[in-house]
Write a protein that holds these residues in place. Structure first.
Motif, PDB file in Angstrom:
ATOM      1  N   GLY A 163       3.010   2.399   8.756  1.00 49.80           N
ATOM      2  CA  GLY A 163       4.208   2.925   8.106  1.00 49.80           C
ATOM      3  C   GLY A 163       4.679   2.032   6.973  1.00 49.80           C
ATOM      4  O   GLY A 163       5.115   2.515   5.923  1.00 49.80           O
ATOM      5  N   LYS A 164       4.602   0.732   7.171  1.00 50.07           N
ATOM      6  CA  LYS A 164       4.994  -0.194   6.106  1.00 50.07           C
ATOM      7  C   LYS A 164       4.120  -0.021   4.875  1.00 50.07           C
ATOM      8  O   LYS A 164       4.611   0.023   3.741  1.00 50.07           O
ATOM      9  N   LEU A 165       2.819   0.060   5.101  1.00 47.00           N
ATOM     10  CA  LEU A 165       1.891   0.234   3.987  1.00 47.00           C
ATOM     11  C   LEU A 165       2.143   1.571   3.295  1.00 47.00           C
ATOM     12  O   LEU A 165       2.128   1.662   2.058  1.00 47.00           O
ATOM     13  N   HIS A 166       2.351   2.603   4.087  1.00 47.28           N
ATOM     14  CA  HIS A 166       2.635   3.928   3.528  1.00 47.28           C
ATOM     15  C   HIS A 166       3.857   3.893   2.621  1.00 47.28           C
ATOM     16  O   HIS A 166       3.858   4.419   1.499  1.00 47.28           O
ATOM     17  N   ARG A 213       5.270   1.409   1.002  1.00 51.29           N
ATOM     18  CA  ARG A 213       5.105   0.636  -0.237  1.00 51.29           C
ATOM     19  C   ARG A 213       4.272   1.411  -1.255  1.00 51.29           C
ATOM     20  O   ARG A 213       4.540   1.378  -2.455  1.00 51.29           O
ATOM     21  N   LEU A 214       3.248   2.119  -0.787  1.00 54.69           N
ATOM     22  CA  LEU A 214       2.457   2.930  -1.703  1.00 54.69           C
ATOM     23  C   LEU A 214       3.281   4.084  -2.265  1.00 54.69           C
ATOM     24  O   LEU A 214       3.208   4.408  -3.458  1.00 54.69           O
ATOM     25  N   LYS A 215       4.077   4.686  -1.402  1.00 55.67           N
ATOM     26  CA  LYS A 215       4.894   5.810  -1.849  1.00 55.67           C
ATOM     27  C   LYS A 215       5.957   5.366  -2.839  1.00 55.67           C
ATOM     28  O   LYS A 215       6.270   6.092  -3.801  1.00 55.67           O
ATOM     29  N   ASP A 216       6.509   4.162  -2.611  1.00 52.15           N
ATOM     30  CA  ASP A 216       7.554   3.653  -3.505  1.00 52.15           C
ATOM     31  C   ASP A 216       7.059   3.459  -4.936  1.00 52.15           C
ATOM     32  O   ASP A 216       7.837   3.588  -5.890  1.00 52.15           O
ATOM     33  N   ILE A 217       5.772   3.157  -5.088  1.00 54.45           N
ATOM     34  CA  ILE A 217       5.259   2.940  -6.446  1.00 54.45           C
ATOM     35  C   ILE A 217       4.823   4.243  -7.099  1.00 54.45           C
ATOM     36  O   ILE A 217       4.398   4.257  -8.262  1.00 54.45           O
ATOM     37  N   GLY A 218       4.877   5.356  -6.342  1.00 52.80           N
ATOM     38  CA  GLY A 218       4.533   6.647  -6.908  1.00 52.80           C
ATOM     39  C   GLY A 218       3.187   7.186  -6.496  1.00 52.80           C
ATOM     40  O   GLY A 218       2.726   8.204  -7.023  1.00 52.80           O
ATOM     41  N   TYR A 219       2.536   6.544  -5.526  1.00 52.73           N
ATOM     42  CA  TYR A 219       1.238   7.041  -5.019  1.00 52.73           C
ATOM     43  C   TYR A 219       1.572   7.970  -3.858  1.00 52.73           C
ATOM     44  O   TYR A 219       1.879   7.528  -2.748  1.00 52.73           O
ATOM     45  N   THR A 220       1.517   9.283  -4.063  1.00 49.53           N
ATOM     46  CA  THR A 220       2.093  10.222  -3.102  1.00 49.53           C
ATOM     47  C   THR A 220       1.159  11.382  -2.787  1.00 49.53           C
ATOM     48  O   THR A 220       0.045  11.479  -3.309  1.00 49.53           O
ATOM     49  N   GLU A 221       1.656  12.238  -1.907  1.00 49.92           N
ATOM     50  CA  GLU A 221       1.051  13.514  -1.541  1.00 49.92           C
ATOM     51  C   GLU A 221      -0.406  13.366  -1.076  1.00 49.92           C
ATOM     52  O   GLU A 221      -0.736  12.438  -0.355  1.00 49.92           O
ATOM     53  N   HIS A 222      -1.272  14.284  -1.487  1.00 45.89           N
ATOM     54  CA  HIS A 222      -2.638  14.335  -0.968  1.00 45.89           C
ATOM     55  C   HIS A 222      -3.399  13.020  -1.158  1.00 45.89           C
ATOM     56  O   HIS A 222      -4.037  12.540  -0.208  1.00 45.89           O
ATOM     57  N   PRO A 223      -3.370  12.380  -2.344  1.00 44.08           N
ATOM     58  CA  PRO A 223      -4.085  11.102  -2.483  1.00 44.08           C
ATOM     59  C   PRO A 223      -3.609  10.041  -1.486  1.00 44.08           C
ATOM     60  O   PRO A 223      -4.428   9.311  -0.925  1.00 44.08           O
ATOM     61  N   LEU A 224      -2.317   9.968  -1.261  1.00 38.81           N
ATOM     62  CA  LEU A 224      -1.785   8.992  -0.311  1.00 38.81           C
ATOM     63  C   LEU A 224      -2.286   9.281   1.099  1.00 38.81           C
ATOM     64  O   LEU A 224      -2.666   8.366   1.836  1.00 38.81           O
ATOM     65  N   GLU A 225      -2.312  10.545   1.497  1.00 34.61           N
ATOM     66  CA  GLU A 225      -2.766  10.908   2.835  1.00 34.61           C
ATOM     67  C   GLU A 225      -4.219  10.508   3.057  1.00 34.61           C
ATOM     68  O   GLU A 225      -4.570   9.878   4.068  1.00 34.61           O
ATOM     69  N   LEU A 241     -10.462   9.478  -5.591  1.00 43.36           N
ATOM     70  CA  LEU A 241      -9.008   9.390  -5.594  1.00 43.36           C
ATOM     71  C   LEU A 241      -8.515   8.574  -6.782  1.00 43.36           C
ATOM     72  O   LEU A 241      -9.233   7.714  -7.297  1.00 43.36           O
ATOM     73  N   PRO A 242      -7.279   8.818  -7.210  1.00 47.67           N
ATOM     74  CA  PRO A 242      -6.686   7.946  -8.227  1.00 47.67           C
ATOM     75  C   PRO A 242      -6.628   6.517  -7.702  1.00 47.67           C
ATOM     76  O   PRO A 242      -6.402   6.295  -6.507  1.00 47.67           O
ATOM     77  N   ILE A 243      -6.854   5.561  -8.598  1.00 50.29           N
ATOM     78  CA  ILE A 243      -6.786   4.162  -8.183  1.00 50.29           C
ATOM     79  C   ILE A 243      -5.327   3.781  -8.001  1.00 50.29           C
ATOM     80  O   ILE A 243      -4.502   4.006  -8.887  1.00 50.29           O
ATOM     81  N   ALA A 244      -5.005   3.207  -6.848  1.00 49.37           N
ATOM     82  CA  ALA A 244      -3.634   2.830  -6.532  1.00 49.37           C
ATOM     83  C   ALA A 244      -3.272   1.527  -7.233  1.00 49.37           C
ATOM     84  O   ALA A 244      -4.031   1.008  -8.063  1.00 49.37           O
ATOM     85  N   SER A 245      -2.128   0.991  -6.909  1.00 53.14           N
ATOM     86  CA  SER A 245      -1.679  -0.288  -7.456  1.00 53.14           C
ATOM     87  C   SER A 245      -0.999  -1.071  -6.350  1.00 53.14           C
ATOM     88  O   SER A 245      -0.208  -0.506  -5.580  1.00 53.14           O
ATOM     89  N   PHE A 246      -1.322  -2.365  -6.251  1.00 58.37           N
ATOM     90  CA  PHE A 246      -0.772  -3.203  -5.187  1.00 58.37           C
ATOM     91  C   PHE A 246      -0.055  -4.405  -5.783  1.00 58.37           C
ATOM     92  O   PHE A 246      -0.360  -4.846  -6.905  1.00 58.37           O
ATOM     93  N   ASP A 247       0.874  -4.961  -5.016  1.00 52.82           N
ATOM     94  CA  ASP A 247       1.492  -6.240  -5.354  1.00 52.82           C
ATOM     95  C   ASP A 247       1.318  -7.172  -4.165  1.00 52.82           C
ATOM     96  O   ASP A 247       0.642  -6.825  -3.176  1.00 52.82           O
ATOM     97  N   SER A 248       1.927  -8.325  -4.207  1.00 57.87           N
ATOM     98  CA  SER A 248       1.717  -9.319  -3.146  1.00 57.87           C
ATOM     99  C   SER A 248       2.245  -8.826  -1.803  1.00 57.87           C
ATOM    100  O   SER A 248       1.627  -9.054  -0.751  1.00 57.87           O
ATOM    101  N   LYS A 249       3.403  -8.138  -1.803  1.00 61.72           N
ATOM    102  CA  LYS A 249       3.969  -7.640  -0.549  1.00 61.72           C
ATOM    103  C   LYS A 249       3.072  -6.568   0.061  1.00 61.72           C
ATOM    104  O   LYS A 249       2.897  -6.505   1.278  1.00 61.72           O
TER     105      LYS A 249
END
Length: 970
Positions: free
Chosen positions: A172-175, A177-189, A268-276
């Motif tokens: 849930g935490k990972l989900h 953080r990905l959603k907060d940056i705009g990585y959503t819907e089908h690609p996120l799933e 899938l679209p390439i996501a984006s990560f930060d340190s958290k």
């Protein structure tokens, strides 16, 4: 027929009191045990032998105090004697007994202390027998341990490991953080499903140990800037066979295997990560995912996709414990019984193994696949037991060739795409777990990679899909069975044999979605109309009824058994006549097993309070049916073998109770209370508000009435309302408070979407539904706690206004009060009417109007009921404040509460823990009077009461309904 647990407990109390001072072993043991067995409704002489002559382990002649062969051995000692020695003495008799005589339980007692040993149930941390010890005075709280005496079998289902919940929380935490940056819907799933697979794979030897975690820690930057690109590389490699990978691929990356199964196929679209975010992913890696249950985690994984659902994490899945409650009686117990019968015969065992490989299971509302996963796991465990026996007769050279069960035996339909994809992955994960177990058992490594087969999960609306289109032929490739034996290095090999299997489903199972008839979306109402096309009166059906009806249609003339978990409303109230009458009379459905109402609980914070039943059915008959009863909704199930189970999930023949506008006998008519439909304008919510009005407008004080509904009645408080039925135009025009409230009512009703309500805007001083009686009346609460033995019913004066949240019974006296306050009536309501969660929900049309009152009573019987009813009221008035209510309505001041020093509400008086003995006794005397009005023979259980009442109902309504038909024809 087994006694109810309430009856057993009452007998246990009497037994404890009767024998509290008897200690002589020889003089009293026989009488003591005869009385003890009587507690459970069993004649000891029919089942057990006293002073059985047998040789002990030393060869000396001895005497067993009591032996029920195969069940229990009992050894007595006089008070104060060593019970450890009694236990040793009891076990010393075992060598002198035959195998079929060996007991499961040993009971040792000195008449005051009891110690029960369960020889087949071991302590969790040792090989010691499970022991229960208690005193005679505490027997009533321990009777459940002797369930086997009463004919029950206690079924204990273990809860799920909390590690699954921790895993879902981390995802849930990972989900988030990905959603907060705009990585959503089908690609996120899809992204999260892939990460889930990688986490599981590295802890279960699909990948090299810690390969995924090491790659992230060693090959990505701490700020997470390149993590998304590295994950993209991993996903691409997992989707590429090794021979097609780049020649210069990074060696650490090339260690990841080719997975296939189309899991990593989509770009899938390439996501984006930060340190958290990188830290959140590594936190997931640090958990041991080999401990995760694919069955339970799948549904929780779906829950992490929604923050609101995650607040109740763990409440949105069917726990493993509840899944086992379904699949064991549906097919698993029967398969193990068959296995036990054939395991000594190689050819029969081989045929049985082939049967396992040909079974097919459909979950037509599969969600994340938890039912299919647990089903598959249990089948594989049974297959391992089969192979263990066969391996003793011949050595396996390749374990892969003897495994017949595969994931493509599982079929599912799911309306949402994401859980359908999770279900596919969950099936691969459980398959790998079972392959690991198989490898460990036989010392041969077994890995199905690349993935060749998959569960047949389709993304579709199950109610608008032909369930049969999922079926396709299965091919089992094996070296194991039949033909072509040859010797190779002293080992037996078998020629390749392809077995083409084409068959229908063996079982249909699952937990279809529940939506009440009034809460359905337009799409769901359309589904219901499509499924029940041509069937009348479907508007009252719950959504889950569609799966029952569609399953019944599908299995027509097929040997397919069905088992569904549902909310308990499916076996209550209007569903009986609307759904089950159709299933049984038109589709020839037979209920094979059923779990009565139990509380669905999960090891998770914020767990949902859901009250469920489990129903197994088919269109063919079986001789032994299994009914699982619950003393309370939170207790363990007690299994009882019966010949018939009716739609109320009670032992007995099929019967259908339909709503009636009027009572089936000549008794006072019951109705709902008054409905204001006023947006709260006629109500005073506080005592201060009422007092302020009366002081300010003393001339209109007569228009303020006490206002009571179910909650107020049970908890002994009241509100007030404006009752303007007798108000004059001057009262309304010259009182600004009344005028304001009436004006608000008029505007509220005029703005309604309902034509009937808008019409009542012309009468803004009146309650829209006025059923206030002109005489004193009885009030019956709509909802009453399941834990109360009796429904609290009150007598109220006509001046008190009854709210819509209650039922009222005008023109009723002590006789009617006595009947509906009785245990007999409460048992009827509990079984015939619906439930609100676990609580009893009263109904006048289903319950009261159909209740078979005793007939042809003589004056003595009627007087006895009235006398006992008055006694109940007298005792209650000693403790509670309804008398204050009576006096206040007449303008009198009451000191009753002050004189008693305590005013007890009906909730307190009827609570099982605080009910005064005096009131209990008064009700027991009333029960005796009511029971005697029905018949002279006492009722020994709740089931016996219902059996009698059902027969009486059929007798009363046979003439009634036939007359109605004749009148309709005329």
């Amino acid at each position: 027929m087994a006694l109810s647990w309430n009856e057993i407990k009452e007998r246990a109390v009497q037994f404890s009191k009767e024998w509290e001072n008897d200690f002589n072993e020889r003089a009293e043991a026989k009488s003591f045990m005869d009385a003890f067995f009587h507690v459970f409704g069993i004649n000891r002489r029919r089942v057990a032998t006293f002073e059985l002559n047998v040789k002990d382990e030393s060869g000396k002649q001895g005497f067993i105090d009591l032996l029920w062969k195969g069940k229990i051995l009992i050894e007595f000692k006089s008070k104060g004697k060593d019970l450890n020695k009694a236990h040793e003495q009891a076990k010393g008799y075992f060598p002198g007994l035959k195998d079929n005589e060996l007991p499961r339980y040993i009971l040792v007692s000195d008449f005051t202390n009891f110690r029960l040993y369960d020889l087949e149930s071991l302590q969790p941390t040792s090989s010691d027998e499970r022991v229960v010890e208690f005193k005679l005075s505490d027997l009533t709280n321990n009777v459940q341990h002797f369930a086997f005496i009463a004919g029950y079998e206690q079924k204990i289902y273990e809860e799920q490991d909390p590690v699954n919940i921790k895993a879902a929380e981390l995802m849930g935490k990972l989900h988030d953080r990905l959603k907060d940056i705009g990585y959503t819907e089908h690609p996120l799933e899809v992204y999260l499903v892939r990460v889930l697979f990688c986490l599981f794979a590295e802890d279960t030897m699909i990948f090299e140990k810690q390969a995924f975690q090491d790659y992230i820690e060693q090959r990505t930057n701490e700020d997470g800037s390149d993590l998304a690109a590295k994950l993209h590389e991993i996903f691409q490699v997992l989707n590429t066979p090794k021979e097609k990978r780049f020649k210069n691929i990074d060696e650490q990356l090339n260690k990841f295997p080719y997975v296939n199964g189309k899991l990593f196929e989509e770009v899938l679209p390439i996501a984006s990560f930060d340190s958290k975010m990188r830290y959140a992913l590594l936190e997931c890696c640090h958990l041991d995912w080999s401990l995760i249950s694919p069955a339970i985690f799948g549904s929780m994984f779906q829950a992490v996709m929604n923050k609101e659902e995650r607040r109740n994490l763990g409440a949105h899945y069917t726990s493993e414990k509840n899944i086992l409650k379904l699949i064991e009686p549906l097919f698993l117990d029967e398969l193990y019984e068959e296995f036990d019968s054939v395991k000594g015969n190689r050819n029969k065992l081989i045929d049985f193994h082939k049967k396992l490989g040909n079974l097919k299971f459909l979950d037509p509302a599969c969600g994340c696949g938890n039912f299919l996963v647990i089903t598959y796991r249990e089948l594989r465990l049974l297959e391992i037991e089969v192979l263990k026996i066969l391996s003793k007769k011949e050595m396996f050279t390749n374990i892969k060739t003897v495994v017949l069960i595969d994931v493509d035996q599982m079929y599912g339909i799911e309306i949402e795409e994401f859980p359908a994809r999770v279900a596919e992955v969950a099936m691969w994960l459980i398959d790998h777990q079972m392959n690991q177990k198989l490898s460990k058992e036989f010392g041969m490594y077994f890995l199905r990679l690349p993935l060749q087969k998959a569960a047949n999960i389709v993304h579709a609306n199950a109610l608008r899909t032909d369930w049969g289109i999922l079926l396709r032929p299965r091919i089992i490739e094996t070296y194991f069975y039949d033909m072509g034996k040859k010797e190779v290095s002293g080992k037996v090999e078998y020629s390749r044999d392809k077995i083409h299997l084409v068959s229908d489903y063996s079982y249909i199972l699952g937990n279809p979605p529940f939506v009440g008839s009034r809460s359905q979306l337009d799409r769901q109402k359309e589904d219901t109309e499509i499924v029940f096309h041509g069937v009348n009166n479907i508007g009252v059906l719950d959504y889950v009824a569609c799966w029952y009806y569609k399953a019944a249609k599908y299995i027509h003339n097929k040997k397919i058994s069905v088992g569904f978990v549902s909310t308990n409303s499916i076996a209550q109230g209007i569903q009986i006549s609307s759904l089950w009458k159709t299933l049984i009379t038109q589709e020839n459905i037979k209920i094979h097993f059923a779990h009565q109402t139990f509380k669905w609980s999960n090891e998770a914070r914020g767990k949902a309070a859901v009250y469920c039943v489990i129903i197994g059915f088919a269109n063919f008959e079986i001789s032994k049916k299994r009914l699982f009863e619950y003393e309370t909704v939170t207790s363990e199930a007690m299994q009882k073998i019966v010949t018939r189970i009716n739609p109320f999930l009670l032992e007995g023949k099929d019967i259908f109770i339909e709503p009636q506008t009027n009572p089936i006998q000549k008794v006072p008519k019951m109705m709902k209370g008054n409905a204001a439909i006023d947006d709260g304008n006629f109500l005073f919510f506080t005592e201060e508000e009422k007092n302020g009005f009366v002081q300010k407008y003393p001339e209109q004080a007569r228009l303020v009435r006490i206002f009571i509904g179910s909650d107020e009645l049970i908890n002994s408080y009241h509100r007030y309302c404006l009752w303007l039925k007798e108000a004059t135009p001057k009262d309304i025009k010259e009182n600004p408070e009344i005028k304001k409230r009436v004006d608000n009512v008029k505007k509220f009703r005029a703005g309604s979407k309902k034509p009937a309500t808008r019409k009542w805007a012309e009468y803004p001083t009146l309650f829209m539904e006025d059923r206030q009686p002109e005489t004193d009346y009885q009030m019956i609460p709509v909802v009453s706690s399941e834990f109360r033995k009796y429904i609290p019913i009150g007598f109220l004066p006509k001046e008190v206004i009854a709210s819509y949240s209650s039922f009222i019974l005008p023109d009723a006296g002590l006789y009617e009060f006595g009947i509906i306050s009785s245990l007999m009536h409460n048992v009827w309501i509990k079984n015939v009417c619906g439930r609100l969660k676990g609580d009893i929900r009263y109904s006048n049309t289903l319950g009261y109007n159909n209740y078979p009152f005793p007939s042809n009573l003589n004056e003595k019987q009627t007087k006895a009921i009235e006398t006992c009813a008055q006694r109940v009221l007298d005792v209650r008035e000693e403790f509670q404040s309804l008398s204050i209510l009576r006096r206040e309505t007449k303008g009198e001041a009451s000191q009753l509460g002050k004189n008693l020093g305590d005013i007890s509400s009906l909730a307190t008086l009827y609570d099982p823990l605080s009910m005064p003995p005096k009131l209990t006794k008064a009700h027991q005397e009333l029960d005796k009077a009511v029971d005697s009005a029905y018949r002279s023979k006492p009722f020994t259980s709740e089931a016996k009461r219902m059996e009698f009442l059902f027969e009486l109902y059929e007798k009363y309504t046979a003439d009634l309904f036939s007359k109605e038909k004749i009148n309709a024809i005329k």
